[in-house]
Write a protein that holds these residues in place. Structure first.
Motif, PDB file in Angstrom:
ATOM      1  N   ALA A   1       0.846  -1.195   0.000  1.00 15.80           N
ATOM      2  CA  ALA A   1       0.000   0.000   0.000  1.00 15.80           C
ATOM      3  C   ALA A   1       0.876   1.237   0.000  1.00 15.80           C
ATOM      4  CB  ALA A   1      -0.917  -0.001   1.223  1.00 15.80           C
ATOM      5  N   ILE A   2       0.516   2.194  -0.864  1.00 10.00           N
ATOM      6  CA  ILE A   2       1.272   3.439  -1.000  1.00 10.00           C
ATOM      7  C   ILE A   2       0.297   4.596  -0.907  1.00 10.00           C
ATOM      8  CG2 ILE A   2       2.762   4.817  -2.494  1.00 10.00           C
ATOM      9  CD1 ILE A   2       3.730   2.256  -3.780  1.00 10.00           C
ATOM     10  N   GLY A   3       0.524   5.478   0.051  1.00 11.26           N
ATOM     11  CA  GLY A   3      -0.250   6.709   0.147  1.00 11.26           C
ATOM     12  C   GLY A   3       0.513   7.858  -0.482  1.00 11.26           C
TER      13      GLY A   3
ATOM     14  N   ARG B   1      -2.822   3.668  -3.266  1.00  9.46           N
ATOM     15  CA  ARG B   1      -2.684   2.602  -4.253  1.00  9.46           C
ATOM     16  C   ARG B   1      -2.244   1.329  -3.544  1.00  9.46           C
ATOM     17  NH1 ARG B   1      -1.830   5.048  -9.535  1.00  9.46           N
ATOM     18  NH2 ARG B   1      -1.722   7.312  -9.324  1.00  9.46           N
ATOM     19  N   VAL B   2      -2.816   0.215  -3.962  1.00 11.02           N
ATOM     20  CA  VAL B   2      -2.431  -1.096  -3.448  1.00 11.02           C
ATOM     21  C   VAL B   2      -1.863  -1.883  -4.619  1.00 11.02           C
ATOM     22  CG1 VAL B   2      -3.162  -3.175  -2.272  1.00 11.02           C
ATOM     23  CG2 VAL B   2      -4.211  -0.990  -1.678  1.00 11.02           C
ATOM     24  N   LEU B   3      -0.570  -2.133  -4.611  1.00 12.91           N
ATOM     25  CA  LEU B   3       0.120  -2.847  -5.681  1.00 12.91           C
ATOM     26  C   LEU B   3       0.156  -4.327  -5.350  1.00 12.91           C
ATOM     27  CD1 LEU B   3       1.069   0.119  -6.083  1.00 12.91           C
ATOM     28  CD2 LEU B   3       3.239  -0.792  -6.886  1.00 12.91           C
ATOM     29  N   ASN B   4      -0.135  -5.142  -6.352  1.00 12.47           N
ATOM     30  CA  ASN B   4      -0.104  -6.593  -6.211  1.00 12.47           C
ATOM     31  C   ASN B   4       1.038  -7.132  -7.052  1.00 12.47           C
ATOM     32  OD1 ASN B   4      -0.571  -9.269  -5.818  1.00 12.47           O
ATOM     33  ND2 ASN B   4      -2.640  -9.289  -6.665  1.00 12.47           N
ATOM     34  N   PHE B   5       2.094  -7.628  -6.385  1.00 10.87           N
ATOM     35  CA  PHE B   5       3.255  -8.161  -7.101  1.00 10.87           C
ATOM     36  C   PHE B   5       3.068  -9.619  -7.511  1.00 10.87           C
ATOM     37  CE2 PHE B   5       5.013  -4.914  -4.197  1.00 10.87           C
ATOM     38  CZ  PHE B   5       5.494  -4.035  -5.152  1.00 10.87           C
ATOM     39  N   GLY B   6       2.005 -10.251  -7.044  1.00 11.69           N
ATOM     40  CA  GLY B   6       1.822 -11.665  -7.350  1.00 11.69           C
ATOM     41  C   GLY B   6       0.844 -11.944  -8.466  1.00 11.69           C
ATOM     42  N   GLY B   7       0.313 -10.897  -9.110  1.00 19.01           N
ATOM     43  CA  GLY B   7      -0.651 -11.125 -10.180  1.00 19.01           C
ATOM     44  C   GLY B   7       0.012 -11.442 -11.507  1.00 19.01           C
ATOM     45  N   GLU B   8      -0.826 -11.818 -12.464  1.00 25.16           N
ATOM     46  CA  GLU B   8      -0.307 -12.120 -13.798  1.00 25.16           C
ATOM     47  C   GLU B   8       0.175 -10.863 -14.498  1.00 25.16           C
ATOM     48  OE1 GLU B   8      -3.316 -14.171 -15.932  1.00 25.16           O
ATOM     49  OE2 GLU B   8      -3.324 -15.940 -14.609  1.00 25.16           O
ATOM     50  N   ILE B   9      -0.513  -9.762 -14.287  1.00 24.19           N
ATOM     51  CA  ILE B   9      -0.119  -8.488 -14.878  1.00 24.19           C
ATOM     52  C   ILE B   9       0.868  -7.806 -13.937  1.00 24.19           C
ATOM     53  CG2 ILE B   9      -0.934  -6.242 -15.670  1.00 24.19           C
ATOM     54  CD1 ILE B   9      -3.614  -7.509 -16.232  1.00 24.19           C
ATOM     55  N   PRO B  10       2.029  -7.374 -14.407  1.00 24.27           N
ATOM     56  CA  PRO B  10       2.991  -6.704 -13.518  1.00 24.27           C
ATOM     57  C   PRO B  10       2.401  -5.431 -12.930  1.00 24.27           C
ATOM     58  CG  PRO B  10       4.024  -7.339 -15.595  1.00 24.27           C
ATOM     59  CD  PRO B  10       2.546  -7.558 -15.769  1.00 24.27           C
ATOM     60  N   LEU B  11       2.623  -5.249 -11.664  1.00 27.23           N
ATOM     61  CA  LEU B  11       2.175  -4.055 -10.942  1.00 27.23           C
ATOM     62  C   LEU B  11       0.660  -3.844 -11.081  1.00 27.23           C
ATOM     63  CD1 LEU B  11       4.996  -1.430 -11.573  1.00 27.23           C
ATOM     64  CD2 LEU B  11       4.666  -2.942  -9.634  1.00 27.23           C
TER      65      LEU B  11
ATOM     66  N   THR C   1      -2.659  -2.835  -9.951  1.00 32.20           N
ATOM     67  CA  THR C   1      -2.846  -1.793  -8.947  1.00 32.20           C
ATOM     68  C   THR C   1      -4.319  -1.506  -8.731  1.00 32.20           C
ATOM     69  OG1 THR C   1      -0.773  -0.791  -9.677  1.00 32.20           O
ATOM     70  CG2 THR C   1      -2.205   0.555  -8.293  1.00 32.20           C
ATOM     71  N   LEU C   2      -4.674  -1.341  -7.451  1.00 31.03           N
ATOM     72  CA  LEU C   2      -5.993  -0.862  -7.051  1.00 31.03           C
ATOM     73  C   LEU C   2      -5.820   0.560  -6.533  1.00 31.03           C
ATOM     74  CD1 LEU C   2      -9.013  -1.142  -6.244  1.00 31.03           C
ATOM     75  CD2 LEU C   2      -8.204  -2.047  -4.044  1.00 31.03           C
ATOM     76  N   THR C   3      -6.534   1.516  -7.134  1.00 33.94           N
ATOM     77  CA  THR C   3      -6.464   2.913  -6.726  1.00 33.94           C
ATOM     78  C   THR C   3      -7.770   3.301  -6.053  1.00 33.94           C
ATOM     79  OG1 THR C   3      -5.018   3.422  -8.585  1.00 33.94           O
ATOM     80  CG2 THR C   3      -6.081   5.271  -7.484  1.00 33.94           C
TER      81      THR C   3
ATOM     82  N   ASP D   1     -11.497  -1.341   2.569  1.00 34.26           N
ATOM     83  CA  ASP D   1     -11.424  -2.778   2.310  1.00 34.26           C
ATOM     84  C   ASP D   1     -10.856  -2.942   0.906  1.00 34.26           C
ATOM     85  OD1 ASP D   1     -11.668  -5.475   2.037  1.00 34.26           O
ATOM     86  OD2 ASP D   1     -13.751  -5.584   2.724  1.00 34.26           O
ATOM     87  N   THR D   2      -9.622  -3.453   0.797  1.00 34.28           N
ATOM     88  CA  THR D   2      -8.954  -3.542  -0.500  1.00 34.28           C
ATOM     89  C   THR D   2      -9.611  -4.551  -1.424  1.00 34.28           C
ATOM     90  OG1 THR D   2      -7.395  -5.162   0.431  1.00 34.28           O
ATOM     91  CG2 THR D   2      -6.762  -2.825   0.477  1.00 34.28           C
ATOM     92  N   ALA D   3     -10.525  -5.350  -0.910  1.00 33.19           N
ATOM     93  CA  ALA D   3     -11.214  -6.297  -1.790  1.00 33.19           C
ATOM     94  C   ALA D   3     -12.196  -5.588  -2.703  1.00 33.19           C
ATOM     95  CB  ALA D   3     -11.924  -7.356  -0.948  1.00 33.19           C
ATOM     96  N   ASN D   4     -12.857  -4.526  -2.197  1.00 37.51           N
ATOM     97  CA  ASN D   4     -13.838  -3.819  -3.013  1.00 37.51           C
ATOM     98  C   ASN D   4     -13.617  -2.314  -3.059  1.00 37.51           C
ATOM     99  OD1 ASN D   4     -14.583  -3.061  -0.416  1.00 37.51           O
ATOM    100  ND2 ASN D   4     -16.319  -4.496  -0.344  1.00 37.51           N
ATOM    101  N   GLY D   5     -12.623  -1.793  -2.330  1.00 34.12           N
ATOM    102  CA  GLY D   5     -12.343  -0.366  -2.354  1.00 34.12           C
ATOM    103  C   GLY D   5     -13.307   0.477  -1.549  1.00 34.12           C
TER     104      GLY D   5
END
Length: 1631
Positions: free
Chosen positions: A449-451, A458-468, A470-472, A507-511
């Protein structure tokens, strides 16, 4: 300029960052060979600037992409192989916003293929070198008007940069030669865009409002005007033609349609949007076609073609050969059915940005909803296909590299789309403002998580298929996010705090955002999840509560009730703890097991509470400045060690081990010593991070632009990262990769880097480059070589000269960059200085502007006065609620009588207190008079005393003719009527007095005074303005104005004199005055003010922020008076420690007399005194002896020195002593070099660990002066002394500076004792008994840390003294061994051989064979050698060998050897054989001695013999006496005869006595002395290795681990000088 110098001057600038080299460069020079790339990458780059179609530019030839990102230019490399664009460079833009960037279109251009043109705020156009970030050329010919567009072109085969802007100006500039032409188009007010025709680079199209013009770059002629847009043009793109096609082609499909004219297109707009128009139905109505028989077919035209868009979503495709547009269409709002809300009439027309790009024959555009469209064109019509809807907001740029379409928009994402396969290729989030917080999810380490300052997280997911991926989240977030915290158990729940005071979670699951109803009044600086503290005092309990810190307060919130009011943690504190809680909180942190809460304060205090009941466990009073970050070391919750790291506004990081206190449940402890200090940062430390992988590894972020990794177990720096260009705010370890770090600074990007790839160890290593650059930058020439400094004719000649080298051009450009920077620096420095303010209290100012000891004594006098008057705490100086005027008068009289004292009594008390605390005076500072203290106290005394003070100040002003100041003070005092009368009588009225006398009416006078006061304040005359308010009884307003402008003394005076009953107003002024004084570093004044109000504890806390012994002592006395005994002891301990550290010996005993509870420190004090005495005694001599005369009083050293000086003078007058002879010879011809050396040895003053004073006869030096060292010297300190050429070392009998034989006989007869024996005897004399050893040992170990590394010579010997004290007091032998190891480790850490020799010879003054001086604890019963003894013996010999090496390397030694000559070879051979026999090695032959050029004169033989006797010890006396007899027959020097007598006396005494003689150490002054010393030292090392069978453990970094290195250097030096044979050298190497 040399090529390497040119490049090194620029790439080392810290502002420019390089992360990789440019691909396929065609430059003249291999730039990248001179560039050092940073070992890091940028995870999130800065966003391109909004609302500009030229903020991004690409080049398909090599895949480069540049962006104008806020105040920097970012260079990317886009390749199909990489999933994300690689960031290569970040180029600063002189702290100005970049608006337009353009790459040179030809990558193979050797001059500008590596360059980018740009423009920004200020109207300047620059060309940057992409390799090193330098500005190779620049101009400002737009005359400070805006520059809206930049493009590359060509005129006459030369590359030019075309720029357009305000005023209808177009500048065509040749950056290579500095030549330019400026054209002004009067028909255009503002030109917004420029695009050069790629087919004909000498032509360009300009966009001005709704018009487009094709112009020639050679002469500025308008070739064609294109009109058809109804709104302002936003974007223009030339059609490049089909890829791989050499001939020109058309972007239209091959259908036989006659293209409508402009009128037909306008007439048919809206009728047929997506169908081709009929050819026959409209042909008769086409007047242009009827008049021109050659009808134009767009599908057959060769162009060139141009596409343009405007703010009305209209796109026109122009055929410039036909001078008209051939297709016009309107971009829909959205292709997904979105309907735009209608715009009100008052809002005007909204700008709708439609960027364009070409891909083969297809035209790409966007909608205002962020959709990417692909258009197929027909003459007169077009149809689209939606490619993707990855963006959520409007797009600003579209660029194509190969088959990849790269888009940027308002959602701050780079999106890549592969047009060949129709799929999404990459997504790269960017930052529009710098980040503010980083936090990894504890349940899923792949989420970060980056403020940021963009009011979003922003919540960056390094484990997904798409690099970076991001949930904003940005909706419902009100303000910049300053802090984040993940829930320890609830996965995906993220707590945040904003700058507007909002606290909530998402809640990062739904923002979804959940926000608490209660907002802080100011920013929220920290949030954290934790269980509730004091649960028994809370009504509603949740298992986890949200803690937030803002408004200098910590509040607790219940997540289950968002509308409930938060609970302040202060309300839960027990009454006994509440008063001690810090007021100005700056930080808090829970321990890993949530059992303890640490709270940091503005004054540097750290308090640790137990969470269950908020009991005060520990108060840490070590840090002196504001706490920035508190962090507990993460460990297993079952058995945490409770290690706390503290970062503050200091440059240090403090480590505290609290497990003993916290696990023992000991309450109320006070810590004044950190377990470890990490030093190395050059600015404040604002963030800390413990490594989750390596225990003890700590990362720190600092304002010095670097990040440092530490090993807290050893205190050593590991790695330093300097890739940031501004203040660093955060750093975090990757939870998955132990070699990966995340960090961000005050720049719009987040970095990732690996510690294993960094080359720097400390911040100073990286910043040294910047410092060198700044020095060169300031010393550079101020002459400039701008592009318009050369005349046009000279530039043309230079252009025509084909032999002009490119080195000259680059060198000239380099000077231009430096000179421009220097001019800006000189303009900043050359400002006028503000005049100093003249005090309104001249007499008080002259009294108060003294050194801090005066203020300390003033505080003690004020404290004594308050105690005498019975004033404890804050007393009211006036009574409220009195109704009767007579009662008021009576109360005022009683108060005056109570506050006034007899003048004689006051002076007597002041004299008594000043004499009692005279130890606070600095060196060479006289005690102030009682009148000065009394006058100082009058300011804070009774009203009568204040009145008398003002009367004296007024008298001073009037005597100096300063009538205006006197009038103002009369007004403050309340005697303005008399002053006005006197001024009127003497005709000295001023405008102020006139305004004060209302002649017409009182109301008018009041209004006039208020208006005039306001005017004066606005004009800057604050004092006069506030005084006008006082005239009209606006006292509170006047005081407020004075305090706001920091005239605190004046505000205090007004409040006291005019509103003496208002204690609240006076207290407010005092509080503001105290805050300002503390901010300015004037802690003495702040403490004085606090004490004047009776705030004893606050005054003590303020003074405790200083580090000098006097301030700490006074702080302890104040704490004692306030009833805080534990803090008083802590401050007293700190004062004693600082006094011992500074070696201010004379202060320690008086301090201990005032603090009897700290009598345990007397043990350390005695040990330190003895050590300093022996060190001074050893450094004054040529032969270093470490035994002490048993009858010598250490405190009477100065008296003995004076006695020796008198004795030397008497012998000089008699002429009988050798000293007198030596002095006479020295004053004569100066031929007798030995006498000259004797004079030098005798006439020196007491030295400060080896330093010689320049003046003679001064015997008043204090011990701390005699031990002062010049730290930081290269080489050894205090021992290695190089004599002048031709001089010899002094005799052993001369080492006390006395030439007479009788004195030497007396000294030899005295009984000697070791340092350990003397320390024990001093303890006994001070009343320290054996029964007290355990208690003293516990107190010493509790207050002194052994994990520190010495940073100065004074600190080294203090730490050695502490270790020796612990060694002698320790209850068990194992502890004694440990503390001996500690003392030896301190010397090894210092790394200087002279100090190692001092310590080892202090501990073993009788030689290595006699360990009895250490005590029975170090003698093994089974005969084995203890490890600590092994290390001691090893250092003993290696330090001697190191000093011999340093001495041999000096020129003074070889000058003495060369002066010996080649005499008496036989005598030398005999002496060598005797010494060799005693030392146990084969004698050297006579031939060898002859080759060695040894001086064998009788004097040298006798001198060497005497020195050898001192070197060999008791067992070698007989050989020495035999050798001495050879030289006595030819010796005529009285001093040498005395030496022989002393030798026999010492031999007799040592034979009869059971005590072994002193094992002295002597620096050789001849080659024979050197050989004797070397063989003795090497035999000792050899014998030790044979006994121990292995080398003891010695730190490799200390320099003492390898004696072979020292021996090899000595042998090399002897071999280079040619003074020894190979047999002698081989004998040394064999040992």
């Amino acid at each position: 300029m040399v090529e390497t110098e040119f490049f090194n001057l620029y790439w080392e600038r810290s502002e420019f960052i390089s992360f990789g080299s440019l691909p396929g460069c065609h430059c003249y020079y291999a730039f990248e060979d001179f560039i050092t790339h940073q070992s890091g990458t940028i995870l999130l780059p800065p966003s391109p600037n909004w609302f500009l179609c030229d903020s991004v530019d690409c080049r398909s030839e090599d895949g480069l992409m540049v962006t104008a990102s806020f105040k920097s230019i970012v260079v990317y490399h886009v390749t199909p192989d990489e999933r994300l664009p690689k960031i290569l460079k970040m180029i600063p833009y002189n702290n100005k916003k970049v608006l337009v960037v353009r790459l040179c279109p030809n990558a193979s251009d050797p001059d500008f293929g590596h360059s980018v043109a740009s423009s920004g705020e200020g109207g300047e156009v620059k060309v940057h070198n992409l390799h090193n970030g330098t500005v190779t050329s620049h101009h400002n010919h737009h005359q400070d008007s805006s520059v809206n567009g930049v493009c590359w072109g060509s005129v006459g085969g030369e590359t030019v940069v075309v720029s357009v802007g305000g005023g209808g100006r177009m500048v065509v500039w040749q950056p290579k030669f500095g030549v330019h032409q400026m054209f002004t188009f009067k028909q255009f007010k503002d030109i917004s865009l420029v695009e050069v025709n790629p087919k004909s680079p000498s032509q360009a199209v300009l966009a001005a409002d709704r018009n487009i013009a094709l112009v020639s770059l050679k002469d500025g002629k308008v070739l064609t005007m294109l009109q058809g847009h109804d709104y302002t043009v936003y974007c223009m793109k030339w059609y490049p033609g089909e890829e791989g096609s050499s001939s020109s082609s058309s972007p239209f499909t091959e259908e036989a349609f006659v293209t409508n004219s402009r009128a037909e297109a306008m007439m048919n707009t809206g009728k047929r949007t997506h169908k081709p128009m009929s050819n026959e139905g409209d042909k008769k109505d086409n007047w242009r076609s009827n008049n021109n028989n050659n009808s134009h077919d767009a599908t057959q035209s060769t162009g060139p073609f141009l596409a343009s868009s405007d703010y009305g979503r209209n796109v026109l495709v122009w055929d410039l050969s036909a001078k008209k547009f051939v297709t016009k269409f309107n971009v829909p709002f959205s292709t997904s059915g979105y309907k735009k809300q209608p715009v009100g009439k008052d809002k005007g027309v909204e700008k709708q940005h439609i960027p364009l790009a070409w891909h083969n024959t297809q035209l790409l555009s966007s909608t205002i909803r962020g959709e990417l469209l692909n258009w197929t064109l027909w003459p007169g019509s077009a149809k689209y296909k939606t490619l993707h809807h990855l963006h959520t907001r409007v797009l600003y740029t579209i660029h194509v590299i190969g088959d990849q379409a790269i888009t940027t928009g308002q959602d701050r994402y780079f999106r890549g789309y592969d047009l060949s396969i129709g799929s999404h290729s990459f997504s790269l989030p960017t930052l529009g403002g710098f980040a503010t917080s980083l936090s990894f999810c504890p349940q899923d380490a792949n989420r970060l998580a980056i403020g940021s300052q963009e009011n979003s997280l922003r919540v960056l997911n390094f484990g997904g298929e798409i690099p970076l991926q991001t949930l904003t989240v940005w909706q419902k977030i009100k303000g910049k996010i300053y802090t984040l915290s993940w829930h320890p158990e609830h996965e995906g729940r993220l707590l945040f705090g904003t700058a507007s005071g909002q606290v909530g979670w998402t809640d990062t699951a739904n923002g979804h955002i959940s926000s608490f109803a209660y907002y802080h009044q100011k920013s929220v600086y920290k949030v954290e999840w934790a269980p509730p503290v004091c649960p028994q005092n809370l009504d509603k309990l949740d298992s986890w509560c949200a803690y937030s810190f803002g408004d200098k307060e910590i509040v607790i919130r219940s997540p289950s009730d968002l509308m409930a009011d938060p609970v302040s943690w202060r309300s839960l504190l027990p009454e006994s703890v509440s008063a001690k809680a810090p007021k100005d909180i700056t930080e808090f942190s829970f321990s890993p097991d949530y059992k303890f809460l640490a709270v940091g304060a503005l004054d540097g205090q750290v308090v640790v509470y137990r969470c269950s009941d908020l009991a005060l466990m520990v108060t840490i009073m070590v840090v002196r400045k504001s706490i920035q970050h508190l962090l507990w070391q993460p460990t297993a919750p079952q058995n945490p060690p409770y290690i706390l790291a503290v970062g503050s506004n200091e440059h240090k990081i403090y480590i505290f081990h609290l497990d003993t206190i916290l696990n023992g449940n000991v309450e109320g402890e006070v810590l004044t010593q950190a377990a470890g200090e990490l030093c190395g940062h050059e600015s404040r430390v604002v963030w800390l991070a413990w490594s989750p992988h390596n225990t003890g590894t700590l990362a720190s972020a600092s304002y010095d632009h670097t990040i440092q990794l530490w090993d807290t177990n050893t205190g050593k720096p590991l790695v330093n990262y300097g890739g940031h260009t501004s203040r660093v705010f955060r750093v975090e370890f990757s939870p998955l990769d132990p070699d990966l770090m995340y960090s961000f600074a005050e720049e719009n990007c987040v970095h990732t880097w690996r510690p294993s790839l960094q080359s720097h160890k400390t911040p100073s290593d990286g910043n040294a480059v910047l410092k060198n650059y700044k020095k060169e930058h300031e010393a550079a020439t101020t002459s400039t070589l701008s592009e318009d400094s050369l005349p046009l004719q000279e530039a043309k000649e230079k252009k025509g000269d084909g032999n002009s080298s490119k080195d000259e051009v680059r060198s000239a450009t380099c000077v231009n960059v430096n000179s421009s920077s220097n001019s800006s620096i000189s303009s900043e420095v050359g400002g006028s200085k503000k005049a100093a303010f003249k005090s309104f209290f001249p007499k008080f100012h002259s009294v108060a502007t003294r050194k801090k000891s005066f203020h300390h004594l003033t505080i003690m006098n004020m404290l004594a006065k308050q105690q005498a008057e019975g004033q404890q705490g804050t007393e009211k100086r006036g009574q409220e609620g009195v109704t009767s005027s007579s009662e008021e008068d009576l109360e005022e009289e009683n108060e005056l009588e109570k506050g006034c004292e007899d003048e004689a009594t006051t002076k007597e008390r002041i004299t008594e207190v000043s004499e009692k605390y005279k130890c606070l005076l600095e060196k060479d500072v006289e005690m102030a008079s009682p009148d000065s203290f009394s006058y100082m106290l009058n300011m804070y005394g009774s009203l009568e005393q204040m009145d008398s003070l003002l009367a004296e100040e007024i008298q001073v002003h009037e005597s100096k003719g300063n009538v205006s100041h006197a009038g103002l003070m009369h007004c403050w005092r309340g005697s303005l009527d008399e002053h006005i009368t006197s001024a009127a009588r003497h005709k000295k009225l001023t405008p102020f007095l006139v305004a004060a006398a209302p002649h017409v009416s009182f109301k008018l006078g009041q209004v006039a005074c208020e208006a005039y006061a306001e005017q004066l304040v606005e004009e800057g005359d604050v004092i006069a303005g506030a005084t006008h308010l006082v005239i009209v009884n606006k006292i509170k307003e006047a005081v407020d104005i004075l305090t706001r402008h920091k005239y605190f003394r004046e505000a205090y005076t007004v409040a006291r004199c005019r509103l003496g009953y208002d204690d609240e107003l006076r207290a407010t002024v005092i509080k503001k005055w105290v805050s300002c004084s503390i901010y300015d570093g004037n802690y003495d004044l702040a403490a004085t003010l606090q004490l004047s109000e009776g705030w004893l504890q606050e005054a003590a806390r303020t003074l405790s922020r200083r580090v000098d012994p006097g301030s700490l002592f006074v702080a302890g006395q104040l704490y004692q008076a306030a009833g805080r005994g534990e803090l008083a002891q802590a401050m007293g301990t700190a004062a004693l420690r600082e006094a011992a550290l500074r070696q201010e010996i004379t202060r320690i005993e008086p301090f201990l007399a005032h603090m009897p509870e700290l009598s345990w420190f007397r043990a350390i004090f005695c040990c330190l005194q003895v050590l300093l005495h022996v060190l001074r005694k050893a450094d004054k001599q040529t032969i270093f002896s470490y035994l002490i005369e048993s009858d010598q009083d250490i405190e009477e050293v100065e008296n003995r020195e004076e006695h020796k000086d008198k004795l030397s003078k008497m012998k000089k007058q008699d002429g009988t002593g050798s000293y007198g002879v030596a002095m006479a010879d020295a004053r004569g011809s100066g031929k007798d070099e030995r006498s000259n050396d004797n004079k030098k040895s005798t006439d020196n003053k007491p030295c400060e660990l080896g330093e010689t004073e320049k003046q003679q006869g001064d015997s008043t030096q204090t011990p701390q002066q005699q031990v002062e060292k010049n730290e930081g010297e290269n080489g050894h300190q205090g021992i290695v002394k190089e004599n002048s050429p031709g001089t010899d070392d002094a005799k052993p009998c001369e080492r006390n500076g006395e030439g007479g034989g009788s004195s030497i006989l007396e000294a030899a007869a005295e009984e000697l004792e070791t340092v350990v024996e003397r320390v024990r005897r001093e303890w006994k004399a001070q009343g320290i008994t054996q029964d007290q050893h355990d208690d003293i040992y516990k107190a010493v170990t509790a207050n002194f840390s052994t994990q520190q590394l010495p940073t100065s010579l004074k600190q080294l010997w203090l730490m050695v003294s502490v270790a020796m004290t612990e060694m002698l007091l320790s209850p068990s032998p194992s502890h004694s061994h440990k503390h001996l190891h500690t003392a030896l480790n301190h010397v090894q850490a210092w790394g200087k051989a002279d100090q190692a020799l001092h310590l080892t010879h202090l501990l073993l003054p009788k030689g290595t064979q006699d360990l009895s001086s250490l005590g029975p604890a170090f003698v093994s019963k089974d005969g084995t050698v203890l490890p600590c003894i092994k290390t001691l013996l090893w250092l003993y010999h290696v330090s001697e060998l190191s000093l011999l090496n340093s001495h041999v390397q000096g020129e003074g030694f070889w000058s003495a050897v060369r002066a010996e000559g080649d005499q008496g070879m036989e005598s030398v051979e005999e002496l060598t054989e005797a010494i060799s026999t005693k030392l146990g090695f084969q004698a050297t032959s006579t031939k060898t001695l002859e080759k060695s050029n040894i001086d064998v004169s009788d004097e040298k033989i006798n001198g060497a013999t005497s020195d050898s006797v001192q070197e060999l010890g008791t067992g070698d006396m007989e050989t020495a006496k035999e050798t001495n007899g050879v030289g006595e027959t030819s010796n005529t020097n009285n001093l040498q005869e005395e030496a022989v007598e002393v030798t026999h006396i010492e031999d007799t005494d040592t034979t009869a006595s059971s005590t072994a003689p002193s094992k002295d150490f002597k620096l050789p002054q001849s080659k024979m002395d050197l050989l004797v010393a070397l063989h003795s030292c090497l035999n000792g090392l050899k014998s030790q290795q044979q006994e121990c069978q292995e080398q003891p453990h010695v730190e490799a970094s200390s320099g003492f681990s390898n004696p072979k290195k020292f021996l090899q250097e000595i042998v090399d030096k002897l071999r280079s000088e040619g003074s020894c044979s190979e047999n002698e050298l081989l004998s040394l190497l064999d040992l």
